[in-house]
Scaffold this active site. Structure first.
Site, PDB file in Angstrom:
ATOM      1  N   ASN A   1       0.827  -1.220   0.000  1.00 35.31           N
ATOM      2  CA  ASN A   1       0.000   0.000   0.000  1.00 35.31           C
ATOM      3  C   ASN A   1       0.861   1.270   0.000  1.00 35.31           C
ATOM      4  OD1 ASN A   1       0.941   0.093   2.592  1.00 35.31           O
ATOM      5  ND2 ASN A   1      -1.070   0.041   3.597  1.00 35.31           N
TER       6      ASN A   1
ATOM      7  N   LYS B   1       6.682  -1.214  11.511  1.00 36.01           N
ATOM      8  CA  LYS B   1       7.848  -1.740  12.233  1.00 36.01           C
ATOM      9  C   LYS B   1       8.511  -0.778  13.221  1.00 36.01           C
ATOM     10  CE  LYS B   1      11.208  -0.308   8.796  1.00 36.01           C
ATOM     11  NZ  LYS B   1      12.466  -0.539   8.135  1.00 36.01           N
TER      12      LYS B   1
ATOM     13  N   SER C   1      11.155 -11.444  13.671  1.00 35.56           N
ATOM     14  CA  SER C   1      12.234 -10.577  14.141  1.00 35.56           C
ATOM     15  C   SER C   1      12.915 -11.182  15.352  1.00 35.56           C
ATOM     16  CB  SER C   1      11.631  -9.223  14.526  1.00 35.56           C
ATOM     17  OG  SER C   1      12.566  -8.463  15.263  1.00 35.56           O
TER      18      SER C   1
ATOM     19  N   TYR D   1       4.793  -3.837  18.866  1.00 36.78           N
ATOM     20  CA  TYR D   1       5.437  -4.344  17.651  1.00 36.78           C
ATOM     21  C   TYR D   1       5.969  -5.762  17.880  1.00 36.78           C
ATOM     22  CZ  TYR D   1       8.989  -5.271  14.169  1.00 36.78           C
ATOM     23  OH  TYR D   1       9.745  -5.890  13.198  1.00 36.78           O
TER      24      TYR D   1
ATOM     25  N   LYS E   1       4.726  -9.687  16.212  1.00 34.62           N
ATOM     26  CA  LYS E   1       5.557 -10.699  15.532  1.00 34.62           C
ATOM     27  C   LYS E   1       5.364 -12.055  16.194  1.00 34.62           C
ATOM     28  CE  LYS E   1       7.155  -8.155  12.361  1.00 34.62           C
ATOM     29  NZ  LYS E   1       6.692  -8.369  10.988  1.00 34.62           N
TER      30      LYS E   1
ATOM     31  N   ASN F   1      19.676  -7.687  12.557  1.00 35.33           N
ATOM     32  CA  ASN F   1      19.605  -6.254  12.228  1.00 35.33           C
ATOM     33  C   ASN F   1      20.010  -6.004  10.784  1.00 35.33           C
ATOM     34  OD1 ASN F   1      19.748  -6.467  15.232  1.00 35.33           O
ATOM     35  ND2 ASN F   1      19.550  -4.270  15.066  1.00 35.33           N
TER      36      ASN F   1
ATOM     37  N   ASN G   1      16.694   3.558  13.776  1.00 38.21           N
ATOM     38  CA  ASN G   1      17.735   2.524  13.810  1.00 38.21           C
ATOM     39  C   ASN G   1      19.125   3.105  13.579  1.00 38.21           C
ATOM     40  OD1 ASN G   1      15.150   0.788  12.373  1.00 38.21           O
ATOM     41  ND2 ASN G   1      16.059   0.059  14.269  1.00 38.21           N
TER      42      ASN G   1
ATOM     43  N   ARG H   1      24.794  -5.884  18.612  1.00 34.61           N
ATOM     44  CA  ARG H   1      23.774  -6.424  17.711  1.00 34.61           C
ATOM     45  C   ARG H   1      24.434  -7.242  16.606  1.00 34.61           C
ATOM     46  NH1 ARG H   1      21.492  -4.709  21.426  1.00 34.61           N
ATOM     47  NH2 ARG H   1      19.670  -3.338  21.544  1.00 34.61           N
TER      48      ARG H   1
HETATM   49  P1  NAD Z   1       9.537  -1.359   5.268  1.00 33.12           P
HETATM   50  O1  NAD Z   1       8.657  -0.455   6.031  1.00 33.12           O
HETATM   51  O2  NAD Z   1      10.606  -0.785   4.419  1.00 33.12           O
HETATM   52  O3  NAD Z   1       8.659  -2.341   4.361  1.00 33.12           O
HETATM   53  C1  NAD Z   1       7.373  -2.766   4.728  1.00 33.12           C
HETATM   54  C2  NAD Z   1       6.473  -2.556   3.521  1.00 33.12           C
HETATM   55  O4  NAD Z   1       5.161  -3.001   3.839  1.00 33.12           O
HETATM   56  C3  NAD Z   1       6.370  -1.109   3.093  1.00 33.12           C
HETATM   57  O5  NAD Z   1       6.611  -1.031   1.710  1.00 33.12           O
HETATM   58  C4  NAD Z   1       4.921  -0.713   3.444  1.00 33.12           C
HETATM   59  O6  NAD Z   1       4.425   0.236   2.544  1.00 33.12           O
HETATM   60  C5  NAD Z   1       4.232  -2.052   3.345  1.00 33.12           C
HETATM   61  N1  NAD Z   1       3.015  -2.211   4.150  1.00 33.12           N
HETATM   62  C6  NAD Z   1       2.851  -2.021   5.489  1.00 33.12           C
HETATM   63  N2  NAD Z   1       1.592  -2.307   5.856  1.00 33.12           N
HETATM   64  C7  NAD Z   1       0.948  -2.710   4.736  1.00 33.12           C
HETATM   65  C8  NAD Z   1      -0.369  -3.152   4.461  1.00 33.12           C
HETATM   66  N3  NAD Z   1      -1.289  -3.254   5.434  1.00 33.12           N
HETATM   67  N4  NAD Z   1      -0.693  -3.488   3.191  1.00 33.12           N
HETATM   68  C9  NAD Z   1       0.213  -3.407   2.203  1.00 33.12           C
HETATM   69  N5  NAD Z   1       1.477  -2.995   2.398  1.00 33.12           N
HETATM   70  C10 NAD Z   1       1.842  -2.652   3.647  1.00 33.12           C
HETATM   71  O7  NAD Z   1      10.158  -2.390   6.330  1.00 33.12           O
HETATM   72  P2  NAD Z   1      11.299  -3.493   6.158  1.00 33.12           P
HETATM   73  O8  NAD Z   1      12.454  -3.064   6.960  1.00 33.12           O
HETATM   74  O9  NAD Z   1      11.482  -3.830   4.731  1.00 33.12           O
HETATM   75  O10 NAD Z   1      10.603  -4.688   6.929  1.00 33.12           O
HETATM   76  C11 NAD Z   1       9.879  -5.700   6.263  1.00 33.12           C
HETATM   77  C12 NAD Z   1       9.324  -6.668   7.296  1.00 33.12           C
HETATM   78  O11 NAD Z   1      10.392  -7.211   8.073  1.00 33.12           O
HETATM   79  C13 NAD Z   1       8.358  -6.016   8.293  1.00 33.12           C
HETATM   80  O12 NAD Z   1       7.331  -6.941   8.576  1.00 33.12           O
HETATM   81  C14 NAD Z   1       9.236  -5.805   9.521  1.00 33.12           C
HETATM   82  O13 NAD Z   1       8.496  -5.802  10.705  1.00 33.12           O
HETATM   83  C15 NAD Z   1      10.154  -7.020   9.447  1.00 33.12           C
HETATM   84  N6  NAD Z   1      11.429  -6.804  10.137  1.00 33.12           N
HETATM   85  C16 NAD Z   1      12.215  -5.738   9.803  1.00 33.12           C
HETATM   86  C17 NAD Z   1      13.415  -5.528  10.460  1.00 33.12           C
HETATM   87  C18 NAD Z   1      14.273  -4.329  10.142  1.00 33.12           C
HETATM   88  O14 NAD Z   1      15.136  -3.994  10.932  1.00 33.12           O
HETATM   89  N7  NAD Z   1      14.122  -3.686   9.013  1.00 33.12           N
HETATM   90  C19 NAD Z   1      13.832  -6.427  11.459  1.00 33.12           C
HETATM   91  C20 NAD Z   1      13.012  -7.518  11.752  1.00 33.12           C
HETATM   92  C21 NAD Z   1      11.811  -7.707  11.078  1.00 33.12           C
HETATM   93  C1  UD1 Z   2      15.336  -2.198  16.909  1.00 38.28           C
HETATM   94  C2  UD1 Z   2      13.981  -2.445  17.525  1.00 38.28           C
HETATM   95  C3  UD1 Z   2      13.637  -3.919  17.409  1.00 38.28           C
HETATM   96  C4  UD1 Z   2      13.700  -4.379  15.956  1.00 38.28           C
HETATM   97  C5  UD1 Z   2      15.092  -4.068  15.405  1.00 38.28           C
HETATM   98  C6  UD1 Z   2      15.127  -4.399  13.943  1.00 38.28           C
HETATM   99  C7  UD1 Z   2      13.798  -0.709  19.262  1.00 38.28           C
HETATM  100  C8  UD1 Z   2      13.729  -0.443  20.727  1.00 38.28           C
HETATM  101  N1  UD1 Z   2      13.995  -2.000  18.899  1.00 38.28           N
HETATM  102  O1  UD1 Z   2      16.224  -2.908  17.664  1.00 38.28           O
HETATM  103  O2  UD1 Z   2      12.355  -4.186  17.902  1.00 38.28           O
HETATM  104  O3  UD1 Z   2      13.462  -5.770  15.852  1.00 38.28           O
HETATM  105  O4  UD1 Z   2      15.352  -2.663  15.572  1.00 38.28           O
HETATM  106  O5  UD1 Z   2      16.369  -4.191  13.397  1.00 38.28           O
HETATM  107  O6  UD1 Z   2      13.634   0.173  18.445  1.00 38.28           O
HETATM  108  N2  UD1 Z   2      21.590   3.056  18.911  1.00 38.28           N
HETATM  109  C9  UD1 Z   2      22.286   4.188  19.294  1.00 38.28           C
HETATM  110  N3  UD1 Z   2      21.932   5.387  18.742  1.00 38.28           N
HETATM  111  C10 UD1 Z   2      20.936   5.517  17.825  1.00 38.28           C
HETATM  112  C11 UD1 Z   2      20.230   4.353  17.433  1.00 38.28           C
HETATM  113  C12 UD1 Z   2      20.580   3.144  18.002  1.00 38.28           C
HETATM  114  O7  UD1 Z   2      23.195   4.107  20.133  1.00 38.28           O
HETATM  115  O8  UD1 Z   2      20.651   6.632  17.380  1.00 38.28           O
HETATM  116  C13 UD1 Z   2      21.996   1.761  19.471  1.00 38.28           C
HETATM  117  C14 UD1 Z   2      20.886   1.028  20.210  1.00 38.28           C
HETATM  118  O9  UD1 Z   2      20.865   1.388  21.561  1.00 38.28           O
HETATM  119  C15 UD1 Z   2      21.308  -0.447  19.980  1.00 38.28           C
HETATM  120  C16 UD1 Z   2      21.972  -0.422  18.608  1.00 38.28           C
HETATM  121  O10 UD1 Z   2      22.350   0.930  18.390  1.00 38.28           O
HETATM  122  O11 UD1 Z   2      22.252  -0.849  20.946  1.00 38.28           O
HETATM  123  C17 UD1 Z   2      21.071  -0.877  17.484  1.00 38.28           C
HETATM  124  O12 UD1 Z   2      19.852  -0.137  17.526  1.00 38.28           O
HETATM  125  P1  UD1 Z   2      18.711  -0.298  16.420  1.00 38.28           P
HETATM  126  O13 UD1 Z   2      19.313  -0.140  15.071  1.00 38.28           O
HETATM  127  O14 UD1 Z   2      17.594   0.600  16.784  1.00 38.28           O
HETATM  128  O15 UD1 Z   2      18.269  -1.834  16.526  1.00 38.28           O
HETATM  129  P2  UD1 Z   2      17.750  -2.681  17.795  1.00 38.28           P
HETATM  130  O16 UD1 Z   2      17.967  -1.998  19.066  1.00 38.28           O
HETATM  131  O17 UD1 Z   2      18.347  -4.033  17.659  1.00 38.28           O
END
Ligand code: NAD
Ligand code: UD1
Length: 331
Positions: free
Chosen positions: A32, A84, A124, A148, A152, A178, A198, A230
């Protein structure tokens, strides 16, 4: 195979579209665009020289999802679509529960109705919460205490129960650590709207001068240098993990960690980024971020053993590719 990729315009989804198309599969994207842009799909076409189909729909809308299943015969679904942002999930819990769990149920129900048996789900490392590192798939889940993280764990449960009731279903619950970096072309990558939550996108925006300095959230954790540890994984390795999971999936419910198995502290990542890109990053130590854990890294032996998949790209490549994308793209 013909694969439906929900959330395919997003960060991980777009890289997975590339991996699947390059491996010769056909791809239909449903997204979407609530956190992405159709331009990313245009870039996927540019990188691969291949076509993909795109439906701009919300995948919580059962009738719209069914409309796509009626039109196409899918061999499998990869469900990335989801919200997310952890902080936002605390402020908007109902939106998160609705979007992330209803989408999973709607897609699973469509798979049941149309006889699609392969389902790959974006979970995740957050489902492990405060477990001992390295996180192993057999551990009891203790999802981080935010909506969140709970969506999951709930979606994993929903899919596990659904699969148990459907003979022949093959479900992969992929627990990402990550994901960072970008495609080496610099054409697709992570483009968060607003101030990034992040670490890596924050770093690249500091490097670019969009943000003044990096705040390091805590230097008093019981880790190698006091900063959070991480398991950073290159998004292209992660995308290849999806390909392996899809191709190698057997009936049943399978949980896989997708990480590198190596922990990196915030300070180590900052140094690696500076060295890889010849830059200096302004940093300051700040208070711990509420909800953060000290260490998170994966035991990756199961994915290697069962899927024949292993992350190949190192921290230098993650840092170079993230920086190349930040400098180039505005998608
Ligand atoms: P992202 O936000 O870049 O991608 C998610 C996509 O889903 C987006 O394009 C958004 O437009 C679409 N979307 C959301 N809700 C929707 C809906 N109801 N219908 C249709 N489209 C929808 O995020 P990402 O980093 O690519 O993450 C992808 C998946 O992986 C997510 O489920 C996220 O929770 C999971 N995940 C991400 C991370 C991370 O750090 N990026 C870590 C662990 C898990
Ligand atoms: C975050 C999410 C987690 C998700 C994951 C996906 C939170 C609390 N948790 O976790 O649910 O599954 O992303 O990748 O958001 N950090 C700094 N300065 C910053 C940003 C981050 O020091 O500006 C540190 C954080 O404290 C952490 C590390 O960097 O120790 C990584 O952070 P981040 O990229 O947000 O990932 P997660 O904490 O693993």
């Amino acid at each position: 195979m013909n694969i439906l990729i929900t959330g395919g315009a997003g960060f991980i989804g777009s890289h997975t579209c590339v991996a699947l198309l390059e491996a010769g599969h056909s791809v239909v994207v449903a997204d979407n665009l609530c956190n992405s842009s159709a331009a990313a799909l245009e870039r996927v076409r540019q990188i691969t020289g291949k076509e993909l189909l795109f439906y701009q729909i919300d995948v919580t809308a059962a009738a719209l999802v069914e409309g796509i299943f009626k039109k196409h015969r899918f061999d499998g679904v990869i469900h990335f679509a989801g919200l997310k942002a952890v902080g936002e999930s605390v402020e908007q819990p109902l939106e998160y529960y609705y979007n992330n769990t209803v989408s999973t149920m709607v897609l699973a129900a469509a798979c049941r109705k149309y006889g699609v048996k392969r389902f790959v789900f974006s979970s995740s490392a957050t489902v492990y919460g405060e477990n001992e590192v390295p996180f192993v798939e057999t551990m009891a889940l203790r999802p981080a205490a935010n909506p969140y993280g709970r969506t999951k764990a709930m979606s994993e449960q929903i899919l596990s129960d659904a699969a148990r009731a459907e003979p022949g279903w093959a479900v992969a619950l992929l627990r990402y650590f990550n994901p960072v970096g970008a495609h080496e072309s610099g054409l697709i990558g992570e483009a968060p709207t607003g101030v990034p939550n992040n670490l890596m996108p924050y770093i690249t925006q500091v490097a670019r001068g969009k943000l003044a300095k990096l705040r390091i959230f805590g230097d008093d954790y019981p880790t190698i240098d006091g900063t959070g540890v991480r398991d950073y994984i290159h998004v292209c390795d992660l995308a290849e993990g999806h390909l392996r999971a899809l191709e190698g999936l057997r009936p049943g419910v399978h949980r896989y960690n997708l990480g590198t198995g190596r922990g990196t502290s915030v300070l180590q990542l900052v140094k690696a980024f500076e060295k890889a890109n010849g830059l200096k990053l302004p940093c300051e130590i700040a208070a711990r971020r509420p909800g953060d854990i000290a260490e998170s890294y994966a035991d990756v032996s199961k994915a290697e053993r069962e899927l024949g998949w292993k992350a190949r790209r190192d921290l230098v490549q993650m840092c170079r590719d993230a920086w190349r994308f930040e400098q180039g793209a505005e998608i």
